[in-house]
Design an enzyme around this catalytic site. Structure first.
Site, short mmCIF file in Angstrom:
data_model
loop_
_atom_site.label_atom_id
_atom_site.label_comp_id
_atom_site.label_asym_id
_atom_site.label_seq_id
_atom_site.Cartn_x
_atom_site.Cartn_y
_atom_site.Cartn_z
N GLU A 250 61.78 -5.63 43.15
CA GLU A 250 61.96 -6.93 42.66
C GLU A 250 60.74 -7.23 41.63
O GLU A 250 60.64 -7.98 41.05
CB GLU A 250 62.44 -8.10 43.64
CG GLU A 250 62.49 -9.37 43.08
CD GLU A 250 62.72 -10.66 44.08
OE1 GLU A 250 63.79 -10.35 44.66
OE2 GLU A 250 62.08 -11.58 44.10
N SER B 72 60.26 -11.59 48.77
CA SER B 72 61.14 -10.03 48.78
C SER B 72 60.50 -9.18 47.73
O SER B 72 60.38 -9.33 46.54
CB SER B 72 62.63 -10.19 48.41
OG SER B 72 63.14 -11.23 49.18
N ARG C 274 68.94 -11.35 40.22
CA ARG C 274 67.43 -10.97 40.09
C ARG C 274 67.20 -10.26 38.79
O ARG C 274 66.30 -9.60 38.66
CB ARG C 274 66.89 -10.47 41.33
CG ARG C 274 66.81 -11.06 42.63
CD ARG C 274 65.97 -12.24 42.62
NE ARG C 274 65.85 -12.80 44.04
CZ ARG C 274 66.60 -13.77 44.55
NH1 ARG C 274 67.59 -14.34 43.75
NH2 ARG C 274 66.59 -14.21 45.67
P1 FAD Z 1 54.86 -14.30 37.58
O1 FAD Z 1 54.58 -13.58 38.93
O2 FAD Z 1 53.43 -14.60 36.93
O3 FAD Z 1 55.52 -13.38 36.61
C1 FAD Z 1 56.80 -12.83 36.91
C2 FAD Z 1 57.61 -12.05 35.63
O4 FAD Z 1 57.81 -12.92 34.74
C3 FAD Z 1 56.36 -11.20 34.79
O5 FAD Z 1 57.23 -10.21 34.41
C4 FAD Z 1 55.94 -12.12 34.00
O6 FAD Z 1 55.30 -11.21 32.85
C5 FAD Z 1 57.05 -12.89 33.40
N1 FAD Z 1 56.77 -14.12 33.05
C6 FAD Z 1 56.02 -15.24 33.47
N2 FAD Z 1 55.87 -16.27 32.67
C7 FAD Z 1 56.66 -15.84 31.47
C8 FAD Z 1 56.95 -16.60 30.43
N3 FAD Z 1 56.66 -17.83 30.34
N4 FAD Z 1 57.67 -16.03 29.37
C9 FAD Z 1 58.02 -14.71 29.46
N5 FAD Z 1 57.95 -14.04 30.62
C10 FAD Z 1 57.19 -14.49 31.46
N6 FAD Z 1 61.97 -15.65 43.99
C11 FAD Z 1 63.50 -15.77 44.10
O7 FAD Z 1 64.25 -15.44 43.29
N7 FAD Z 1 63.90 -16.34 44.91
C12 FAD Z 1 63.21 -16.90 46.28
O8 FAD Z 1 63.72 -17.25 47.25
C13 FAD Z 1 61.90 -16.57 46.21
N8 FAD Z 1 61.01 -16.76 47.19
C14 FAD Z 1 59.65 -16.36 47.09
C15 FAD Z 1 58.84 -16.74 48.35
C16 FAD Z 1 57.44 -16.27 47.99
C17 FAD Z 1 56.80 -16.88 49.41
C18 FAD Z 1 57.00 -15.69 46.97
C19 FAD Z 1 55.41 -15.49 46.92
C20 FAD Z 1 57.70 -15.26 45.71
C21 FAD Z 1 59.12 -15.75 46.07
N9 FAD Z 1 59.96 -15.33 44.88
C22 FAD Z 1 61.27 -15.85 45.08
C23 FAD Z 1 59.45 -14.87 43.67
C24 FAD Z 1 58.77 -15.52 42.70
O9 FAD Z 1 58.38 -16.89 43.39
C25 FAD Z 1 59.56 -15.88 41.57
O10 FAD Z 1 60.04 -14.59 40.84
C26 FAD Z 1 59.17 -16.77 40.49
O11 FAD Z 1 59.84 -17.17 39.52
C27 FAD Z 1 57.85 -16.11 39.62
O12 FAD Z 1 57.30 -16.90 39.09
P2 FAD Z 1 55.63 -16.80 38.68
O13 FAD Z 1 55.11 -17.85 37.48
O14 FAD Z 1 54.64 -16.61 39.79
O15 FAD Z 1 55.64 -15.31 37.64
N1 EPU Z 2 67.87 -9.04 58.49
C1 EPU Z 2 67.27 -7.83 59.03
N2 EPU Z 2 66.28 -8.12 59.85
C2 EPU Z 2 65.29 -8.90 59.65
C3 EPU Z 2 65.38 -10.12 58.86
C4 EPU Z 2 66.75 -10.13 58.10
O1 EPU Z 2 68.46 -7.33 59.64
O2 EPU Z 2 64.12 -9.19 60.16
C5 EPU Z 2 68.93 -9.20 57.52
C6 EPU Z 2 70.13 -9.96 58.65
O3 EPU Z 2 71.18 -9.41 58.49
C7 EPU Z 2 69.86 -11.40 57.50
C8 EPU Z 2 69.78 -10.71 56.15
O4 EPU Z 2 69.06 -9.77 56.44
O5 EPU Z 2 71.27 -12.02 57.60
C9 EPU Z 2 69.56 -11.61 54.91
O6 EPU Z 2 67.99 -12.15 55.40
P1 EPU Z 2 67.56 -13.57 54.64
O7 EPU Z 2 68.78 -14.62 54.90
O8 EPU Z 2 66.40 -13.73 54.93
O9 EPU Z 2 67.69 -13.15 53.20
P2 EPU Z 2 67.32 -11.93 52.26
O10 EPU Z 2 68.51 -11.28 51.76
O11 EPU Z 2 66.19 -11.08 52.97
C10 EPU Z 2 67.36 -13.22 50.06
C11 EPU Z 2 66.43 -13.17 48.89
C12 EPU Z 2 65.35 -14.28 49.10
C13 EPU Z 2 65.98 -15.76 49.23
C14 EPU Z 2 66.94 -15.72 50.39
C15 EPU Z 2 67.83 -16.90 50.61
C16 EPU Z 2 66.75 -11.24 47.74
C17 EPU Z 2 65.85 -9.90 47.45
N3 EPU Z 2 65.94 -12.03 48.57
O12 EPU Z 2 66.54 -12.56 51.15
O13 EPU Z 2 64.63 -14.27 47.95
O14 EPU Z 2 64.80 -16.77 49.51
O15 EPU Z 2 67.77 -14.63 50.23
O16 EPU Z 2 68.62 -16.96 49.86
O17 EPU Z 2 67.81 -11.45 47.31
C18 EPU Z 2 62.78 -13.35 46.88
O18 EPU Z 2 63.40 -13.07 45.88
O19 EPU Z 2 61.58 -13.22 46.64
C19 EPU Z 2 63.29 -14.20 48.02
C20 EPU Z 2 62.41 -14.46 48.82
#
Ligand code: FAD
Ligand code: EPU
Length: 358
Positions: free
Chosen positions: A354, A258, A186
């Site tokens: 994050e 997250s 991240r």
């Molecule tokens: P923004 O929120 O608009 O910007 C994020 C950052 O990037 C800011 O600092 C911004 O200034 C910068 N930025 C944006 N565009 C550019 C550019 N073109 N050049 C330079 N800087 C830029 N993330 C994960 O890694 N894994 C996940 O599983 C995951 N699951 C998610 C689930 C949900 C429901 C939500 C809401 C978010 C999740 N995220 C996850 C976080 C998010 O989706 C990612 O970080 C995504 O890449 C952000 O994209 P954005 O366009 O919305 O960025």
């Molecule tokens: N857990 C609990 N309680 C809960 C839920 C989860 O204790 O209510 C514990 C369990 O041990 C579970 C563990 O958390 O096994 C991991 O949970 P999960 O698989 O949902 O993944 P996460 O670590 O919480 C990360 C990323 C997600 C990504 C998923 C799948 C980060 C900060 N988050 O979540 O990314 O989608 O793994 O790879 O690394 C994001 O970055 O925004 C994001 C959603």
């Protein structure tokens, strides 16, 4: 490939004269629909450049006012505490272009403004494999390298070739490979360096023309097999269904995924936690460090499903903080700071955000 259009218009806005190639500049622009928390905020100025010429024009014009610049994708990893001073740039660069194909690998360059999940769907349909585990992550393609998005055992750095970014200081486009980007969990040079130092305009991926199934995360393999899955398209559908089951849809419940990262701690610290909680989960990262799920720490600190006013943690996944309706950015931030303080008090672990707070 979609050709970038160049609009040779002349705009006048108040006392600023906009020369050709200038995108429309909006004042006091509402950002509520441009952040997945759905909080109220306005940008003092807002522009949506569609190509490099427009981006450079808007930055040059704007520089005269010497105000800060924030780059905004789809706002799915950002929390607005208040109105945004200065210029918000929303890169709308489009286009998907195959650069080369060689030995069952394909290099594809994608505009920063393309929607991430639409790109993943397109790549899967075209038979350009390797991104299926990253399905349904919100956001734009240009934002994906910023925090090296990752899910279900794959990070963008695994499929990354290079990116192009505009450097407003040197006033030139730079090409950066994976090493230049310094990707980590991240994180990247874009997060650790000065914010806004680079504006990503295109990202080039190295994908595979033969299926490349990564099923090693958690229960993915079992679910894939049980559901009769075989193809990358099946894997994409499985990932989508797992995510829909676990995570709230921002269209219904404002959130940014997250809120915190999973902390890495010394094994010695984790062993202390284990004496009290023998079933505490962890993942090995280095010889002497483990990653602990922040969700687990938050749950054990008593915050799972907790709600204060319009803010709460998602009942199935307490690492996701939800705007239940009319929360302000400041209320959301205050709520998360309480979680952070309690986790620290309970476990001596400092959670790192994050989500970017501005
Ligand atoms: P923004 O929120 O608009 O910007 C994020 C950052 O990037 C800011 O600092 C911004 O200034 C910068 N930025 C944006 N565009 C550019 C550019 N073109 N050049 C330079 N800087 C830029 N993330 C994960 O890694 N894994 C996940 O599983 C995951 N699951 C998610 C689930 C949900 C429901 C939500 C809401 C978010 C999740 N995220 C996850 C976080 C998010 O989706 C990612 O970080 C995504 O890449 C952000 O994209 P954005 O366009 O919305 O960025
Ligand atoms: N857990 C609990 N309680 C809960 C839920 C989860 O204790 O209510 C514990 C369990 O041990 C579970 C563990 O958390 O096994 C991991 O949970 P999960 O698989 O949902 O993944 P996460 O670590 O919480 C990360 C990323 C997600 C990504 C998923 C799948 C980060 C900060 N988050 O979540 O990314 O989608 O793994 O790879 O690394 C994001 O970055 O925004 C994001 C959603």
């Amino acid at each position: 490939m979609i050709l970038q259009d160049f609009r040779p218009f002349i705009y006048f806005y108040k006392n600023i004269r906009f020369t050709s190639g200038m995108p429309e500049l909006h004042r006091h622009y509402p950002l509520k629909k441009l952040n997945t928390f759905g909080v109220e905020s306005h940008a003092e100025c807002f522009a949506r450049p569609e190509n490099l010429k427009e981006l450079i024009s808007v930055l040059n014009e704007y520089n005269r006012e010497n105000l800060p610049v924030l780059i905004l994708g789809k706002g799915s990893n950002i929390l607005f505490r208040r109105d945004i001073e200065g210029l918000v740039v929303h890169p709308a660069f489009a286009g998907i272009e195959k650069v080369k194909e060689q030995d069952s690998q394909v290099w594809v360059s994608v505009g920063a403004g393309e929607n991430w999940d639409r790109w993943v769907a397109y790549a899967t349909e075209k038979g350009w494999y390797g991104l299926e585990n990253l399905s349904l992550i919100p956001g734009s393609v240009g934002s994906a390298p910023i925090q090296n998005i990752g899910a279900y055992g794959v990070e963008i750095s695994d499929r990354f070739a290079w990116l192009d970014a505009y450097d407003p200081e040197r006033k030139e486009v730079v090409r950066m490979n994976g090493e230049d980007c310094r990707f980590g969990y991240r994180t990247s040079v874009f997060k650790t360096g000065p914010a806004g130092r680079y504006i990503v305009t295109r990202v080039t991926f190295r994908l595979h023309t033969q299926p490349l199934l990564n099923l090693d995360y958690g229960n993915v393999r079992n679910e894939f097999t049980a559901g009769g899955g075989q193809t990358p398209a099946d894997l994409r559908q499985l990932i989508i269904s797992i995510r829909k089951r676990k995570l709230p849809d921002p269209a219904e419940f404002g959130n940014a995924g997250s809120f915190f990262k999973n902390p890495m701690v010394e094994k010695a610290i984790f062993n202390c936690i284990r004496t009290e909680f023998p079933d505490a989960p962890s993942y090995p990262v280095h010889d002497n460090q483990v990653k602990i799920p922040a969700a687990w720490l938050i749950e054990k600190a008593g915050w799972k499903g907790k709600r204060i006013g319009h803010v709460g943690t998602w009942p199935h996944q307490p690492l996701v903080v939800v705007n239940y309706g009319r929360a302000t950015g400041q209320e959301i931030l205050d709520f998360t700071e309480m979680i952070r303080a309690d986790v620290n008090k309970r476990f001596g672990i400092e959670l790192e955000r994050e989500v970017r707070v501005v």
